[in-house]
Design a protein around this motif. Structure first.
Motif, PDB file in Angstrom:
ATOM      1  N   PRO A  34      25.281  -5.122 -60.701  1.00 12.67           N
ATOM      2  CA  PRO A  34      24.727  -3.967 -60.291  1.00 12.67           C
ATOM      3  C   PRO A  34      23.308  -3.571 -60.773  1.00 12.67           C
ATOM      4  O   PRO A  34      22.946  -4.117 -61.768  1.00 12.67           O
ATOM      5  N   LYS A  35      22.518  -3.510 -59.824  1.00  9.83           N
ATOM      6  CA  LYS A  35      20.868  -3.351 -59.904  1.00  9.83           C
ATOM      7  C   LYS A  35      20.262  -2.790 -58.979  1.00  9.83           C
ATOM      8  O   LYS A  35      20.668  -2.696 -57.729  1.00  9.83           O
ATOM      9  N   GLY A  36      19.121  -2.218 -59.235  1.00 10.37           N
ATOM     10  CA  GLY A  36      18.316  -1.710 -57.798  1.00 10.37           C
ATOM     11  C   GLY A  36      16.949  -1.052 -58.351  1.00 10.37           C
ATOM     12  O   GLY A  36      16.668  -1.299 -59.622  1.00 10.37           O
ATOM     13  N   THR A  37      16.188  -0.691 -57.425  1.00  7.82           N
ATOM     14  CA  THR A  37      14.872  -0.430 -57.431  1.00  7.82           C
ATOM     15  C   THR A  37      14.577   0.744 -58.210  1.00  7.82           C
ATOM     16  O   THR A  37      15.226   1.899 -58.122  1.00  7.82           O
ATOM     17  N   VAL A  38      13.701   0.628 -59.189  1.00 10.80           N
ATOM     18  CA  VAL A  38      12.899   1.884 -59.856  1.00 10.80           C
ATOM     19  C   VAL A  38      12.427   2.973 -58.946  1.00 10.80           C
ATOM     20  O   VAL A  38      11.571   2.585 -58.056  1.00 10.80           O
ATOM     21  N   GLU A  39      12.932   4.176 -59.288  1.00 16.93           N
ATOM     22  CA  GLU A  39      12.116   5.279 -58.194  1.00 16.93           C
ATOM     23  C   GLU A  39      11.289   5.949 -59.140  1.00 16.93           C
ATOM     24  O   GLU A  39      11.003   5.821 -59.984  1.00 16.93           O
ATOM     25  N   PRO A  40      10.198   6.556 -58.357  1.00 17.58           N
ATOM     26  CA  PRO A  40       8.943   7.156 -58.987  1.00 17.58           C
ATOM     27  C   PRO A  40       9.337   8.253 -60.051  1.00 17.58           C
ATOM     28  O   PRO A  40      10.376   9.048 -59.932  1.00 17.58           O
ATOM     29  N   GLY A  41       9.019   8.024 -61.263  1.00 19.56           N
ATOM     30  CA  GLY A  41       9.046   8.796 -61.975  1.00 19.56           C
ATOM     31  C   GLY A  41      10.534   8.486 -63.091  1.00 19.56           C
ATOM     32  O   GLY A  41      10.829   9.231 -64.033  1.00 19.56           O
ATOM     33  N   GLU A  42      10.980   7.707 -62.806  1.00 22.99           N
ATOM     34  CA  GLU A  42      12.311   6.930 -63.670  1.00 22.99           C
ATOM     35  C   GLU A  42      11.979   6.144 -64.580  1.00 22.99           C
ATOM     36  O   GLU A  42      11.096   5.352 -64.374  1.00 22.99           O
ATOM     37  N   SER A  43      12.619   6.112 -65.776  1.00 21.00           N
ATOM     38  CA  SER A  43      12.495   5.227 -66.653  1.00 21.00           C
ATOM     39  C   SER A  43      13.404   3.989 -66.543  1.00 21.00           C
ATOM     40  O   SER A  43      14.340   4.129 -65.657  1.00 21.00           O
ATOM     41  N   TYR A  44      13.241   2.932 -66.880  1.00 21.55           N
ATOM     42  CA  TYR A  44      13.782   1.645 -66.717  1.00 21.55           C
ATOM     43  C   TYR A  44      15.670   1.971 -67.049  1.00 21.55           C
ATOM     44  O   TYR A  44      16.326   1.697 -66.259  1.00 21.55           O
ATOM     45  N   GLU A  45      15.697   2.765 -68.129  1.00 20.55           N
ATOM     46  CA  GLU A  45      17.110   2.912 -68.382  1.00 20.55           C
ATOM     47  C   GLU A  45      17.755   3.852 -67.403  1.00 20.55           C
ATOM     48  O   GLU A  45      18.944   3.753 -66.924  1.00 20.55           O
ATOM     49  N   GLU A  46      17.106   4.815 -66.763  1.00 18.92           N
ATOM     50  CA  GLU A  46      17.724   5.979 -65.970  1.00 18.92           C
ATOM     51  C   GLU A  46      18.067   5.143 -64.618  1.00 18.92           C
ATOM     52  O   GLU A  46      18.989   5.179 -64.064  1.00 18.92           O
ATOM     53  N   THR A  47      17.028   4.242 -64.235  1.00 19.05           N
ATOM     54  CA  THR A  47      17.256   3.455 -62.985  1.00 19.05           C
ATOM     55  C   THR A  47      18.395   2.687 -63.227  1.00 19.05           C
ATOM     56  O   THR A  47      19.398   2.461 -62.187  1.00 19.05           O
ATOM     57  N   ALA A  48      18.577   1.822 -64.359  1.00 22.96           N
ATOM     58  CA  ALA A  48      19.881   1.111 -64.630  1.00 22.96           C
ATOM     59  C   ALA A  48      20.977   1.759 -64.506  1.00 22.96           C
ATOM     60  O   ALA A  48      22.162   1.460 -63.882  1.00 22.96           O
ATOM     61  N   LEU A  49      21.173   3.020 -65.283  1.00 22.77           N
ATOM     62  CA  LEU A  49      22.362   3.724 -65.147  1.00 22.77           C
ATOM     63  C   LEU A  49      22.872   4.472 -63.800  1.00 22.77           C
ATOM     64  O   LEU A  49      23.851   4.475 -63.343  1.00 22.77           O
ATOM     65  N   ARG A  50      21.597   4.869 -63.099  1.00 23.70           N
ATOM     66  CA  ARG A  50      21.824   5.371 -61.777  1.00 23.70           C
ATOM     67  C   ARG A  50      22.241   4.327 -60.603  1.00 23.70           C
ATOM     68  O   ARG A  50      23.209   4.508 -60.217  1.00 23.70           O
ATOM     69  N   GLU A  51      21.789   3.133 -60.827  1.00 25.17           N
ATOM     70  CA  GLU A  51      22.086   2.215 -59.953  1.00 25.17           C
ATOM     71  C   GLU A  51      23.733   1.511 -60.171  1.00 25.17           C
ATOM     72  O   GLU A  51      24.360   1.407 -59.239  1.00 25.17           O
ATOM     73  N   VAL A  52      24.033   1.481 -61.285  1.00 27.82           N
ATOM     74  CA  VAL A  52      25.185   1.308 -61.698  1.00 27.82           C
ATOM     75  C   VAL A  52      26.350   2.343 -61.084  1.00 27.82           C
ATOM     76  O   VAL A  52      27.367   2.077 -60.472  1.00 27.82           O
ATOM     77  N   ARG A  53      25.949   3.583 -61.427  1.00 29.26           N
ATOM     78  CA  ARG A  53      26.693   4.690 -60.781  1.00 29.26           C
ATOM     79  C   ARG A  53      26.607   4.666 -59.417  1.00 29.26           C
ATOM     80  O   ARG A  53      27.997   4.786 -58.904  1.00 29.26           O
ATOM     81  N   GLU A  54      25.701   4.502 -58.560  1.00 31.03           N
ATOM     82  CA  GLU A  54      25.418   4.480 -57.176  1.00 31.03           C
ATOM     83  C   GLU A  54      26.445   3.309 -56.786  1.00 31.03           C
ATOM     84  O   GLU A  54      27.248   3.432 -55.684  1.00 31.03           O
ATOM     85  N   GLU A  55      26.236   2.228 -57.325  1.00 32.85           N
ATOM     86  CA  GLU A  55      26.780   0.903 -56.510  1.00 32.85           C
ATOM     87  C   GLU A  55      28.191   0.656 -56.850  1.00 32.85           C
ATOM     88  O   GLU A  55      28.894  -0.099 -56.082  1.00 32.85           O
ATOM     89  N   THR A  56      28.691   1.345 -58.100  1.00 33.21           N
ATOM     90  CA  THR A  56      30.142   1.048 -58.523  1.00 33.21           C
ATOM     91  C   THR A  56      31.111   2.192 -58.742  1.00 33.21           C
ATOM     92  O   THR A  56      32.227   2.245 -59.002  1.00 33.21           O
ATOM     93  N   GLY A  57      30.215   3.071 -58.868  1.00 34.61           N
ATOM     94  CA  GLY A  57      31.090   4.403 -59.120  1.00 34.61           C
ATOM     95  C   GLY A  57      31.323   4.696 -60.698  1.00 34.61           C
ATOM     96  O   GLY A  57      31.985   5.867 -61.223  1.00 34.61           O
ATOM     97  N   VAL A  58      30.872   3.634 -61.574  1.00 33.10           N
ATOM     98  CA  VAL A  58      31.058   3.762 -62.804  1.00 33.10           C
ATOM     99  C   VAL A  58      29.897   4.618 -63.578  1.00 33.10           C
ATOM    100  O   VAL A  58      28.762   4.253 -63.487  1.00 33.10           O
ATOM    101  N   ASP A  59      30.314   5.309 -64.616  1.00 28.60           N
ATOM    102  CA  ASP A  59      29.271   6.232 -65.428  1.00 28.60           C
ATOM    103  C   ASP A  59      29.394   5.488 -66.619  1.00 28.60           C
ATOM    104  O   ASP A  59      30.162   5.847 -67.705  1.00 28.60           O
ATOM    105  N   ALA A  60      28.616   4.515 -66.635  1.00 27.46           N
ATOM    106  CA  ALA A  60      28.541   3.641 -68.136  1.00 27.46           C
ATOM    107  C   ALA A  60      27.442   4.087 -68.970  1.00 27.46           C
ATOM    108  O   ALA A  60      26.694   5.127 -68.442  1.00 27.46           O
ATOM    109  N   SER A  61      27.364   3.648 -70.341  1.00 31.45           N
ATOM    110  CA  SER A  61      26.452   3.938 -71.117  1.00 31.45           C
ATOM    111  C   SER A  61      25.496   2.841 -71.652  1.00 31.45           C
ATOM    112  O   SER A  61      26.358   1.773 -71.789  1.00 31.45           O
ATOM    113  N   ILE A  62      24.417   3.004 -71.912  1.00 31.41           N
ATOM    114  CA  ILE A  62      23.660   1.828 -72.318  1.00 31.41           C
ATOM    115  C   ILE A  62      23.867   1.204 -73.772  1.00 31.41           C
ATOM    116  O   ILE A  62      23.790   2.311 -74.729  1.00 31.41           O
TER     117      ILE A  62
END
Length: 150
Positions: A34-62
Motif C-alpha cells: 500500500p502506498k499513495g501520493t502526498v497531499e498538500p500540507g501532509e507529512s510523509y508519515e501522515e501520508t503513509a498512514l492515510r494511504e494504508v488506511r484508505e487502501e486496506t482499511g487497516v489502522d496501522a502504526s509506524i
C-alpha cells in the motif's frame, strides 16, 4: 519530466505482511504494497498512514522509517520520476478490506517468502526485505510488540 512523491507501508501483524492485489481493466495487474501520493500540507508519515488506511482499511502504526525507492515510468506525453518513502508499520489484527475504487480486488497477510514472491515490482521486494529484516531485529531485541499484548 514530472516529479512525484508517494509514501507507503510494510504492515506486519504476527510476522505476516499485508499486500494488495490490483486489477485495473486487466492492464495493470499484480500484488503491491500500500502506498499513495502526498497531499498538500501532509507529512510523509501522515501520508503513509492515510494511504494504508484508505487502501486496506487497516489502522496501522509506524514503527520506523525504512527508506526510499525511486523509479521512472512513462505516461502519454511525458515521463514520471517517482520516489516512494516507506515505513515499517504494525497492525493489531489480520483485518483488511481492499479499496475497490482504486481497483484493489484482494488483500491479505502472507508469510514473508509468500509476500516476497507475490510482489510484482523488484523495488518493492527490496523494501520488503529491508523492512522484514528490521522487524526480525526488533523482535529479537524484544522491541516489537502490539497494542493487544499478544
Amino acid at each position: 519530466m514530472i516529479e512525484a512523491t508517494s509514501c507507503g507501508g510494510v504492515v506486519i501483524f504476527r510476522g505476516k505482511i499485508l499486500v494488495l492485489y490490483k486489477n485495473f481493466k486487466n492492464k495493470y495487474e499484480g500484488w503491491v504494497l500500500p502506498k499513495g501520493t502526498v497531499e498538500p500540507g501532509e507529512s510523509y508519515e501522515e501520508t503513509a498512514l492515510r494511504e494504508v488506511r484508505e487502501e486496506t482499511g487497516v489502522d496501522a502504526s509506524i514503527v520506523k522509517y525504512i527508506g526510499v525507492s525511486e523509479y521512472t515510468f512513462h505516461i502519454p506525453q511525458d515521463m514520471v520520476d517517482k520516489e516512494v518513502h516507506w515505513y515499517l508499520m504494525m497492525s493489531d489484527s489480520y483485518y483488511s478490506k481492499p479499496q475497490r475504487e482504486e481497483y484493489f480486488v484482494d488483500s491479505g497477510y502472507y508469510k514473508y517468502h509468500e509476500a516476497y514472491h507475490l510482489l510484482k515490482f523488484s523495488n518493492e521486494k527490496q523494501i520488503l526485505e529491508k523492512a522484514y529484516n528490521e522487524y526480525l531485529n526488533l523482535k529479537k531485541a524484544n522491541m516489537w510488540g502490539n497494542k493487544t499484548g499478544a
